[in-house]
Design a protein around this motif. Structure first.
Motif, mmCIF file in Angstrom:
data_model
loop_
_atom_site.group_PDB
_atom_site.id
_atom_site.type_symbol
_atom_site.label_atom_id
_atom_site.label_comp_id
_atom_site.label_asym_id
_atom_site.label_seq_id
_atom_site.Cartn_x
_atom_site.Cartn_y
_atom_site.Cartn_z
ATOM 1 N N ASN A 30 0.872 -1.167 0.000
ATOM 2 C CA ASN A 30 0.000 0.000 0.000
ATOM 3 C C ASN A 30 0.912 1.220 0.000
ATOM 4 O O ASN A 30 1.751 1.364 0.886
ATOM 5 N N ASP A 31 0.761 2.079 -0.989
ATOM 6 C CA ASP A 31 1.634 3.242 -1.110
ATOM 7 C C ASP A 31 1.531 4.191 0.080
ATOM 8 O O ASP A 31 2.441 4.969 0.329
ATOM 9 N N GLU A 32 0.442 4.136 0.812
ATOM 10 C CA GLU A 32 0.234 5.061 1.925
ATOM 11 C C GLU A 32 0.624 4.477 3.280
ATOM 12 O O GLU A 32 0.500 5.148 4.295
#
Length: 88
Positions: A30-32
């Protein structure tokens, strides 16, 4: 101890047990979100392989302990480690 009133025998059991029964997909990303793992080296390499299987880019914090030993035996050190990771 600072901020550790939530730690109890039951909470340690719950964390250990949930590690065993929680199904995880492979290569979660997840990029976040950054995944930080306190890897207790005395648990063995199979657990390190498991973490790397389930998380694409985990940030591994190697510890020369058994499973949950850092939290159970050195809670202030555990607390400081978590706070440093969170940059608090």
């Amino acid at each position: 101890m600072t901020g550790l009133t939530f730690v109890s025998k039951q909470s340690l059991f719950n964390q250990f047990y949930s590690d065993l029964i929680t199904p995880l997909a492979n290569m979660i990303e997840n990029d976040e979100t950054k995944v930080h793992i306190f890897y207790a080296e005395k648990m063995g390499e199979k657990y390190l392989k498991r973490y790397k299987k389930h998380f694409k880019n985990p940030i591994i914090h190697r510890q020369n302990y058994r499973h949950e030993e850092l939290l159970a035996s050195y809670p202030e050190k555990w607390y400081q480690s978590v706070m440093a990771i969170c940059n608090i």
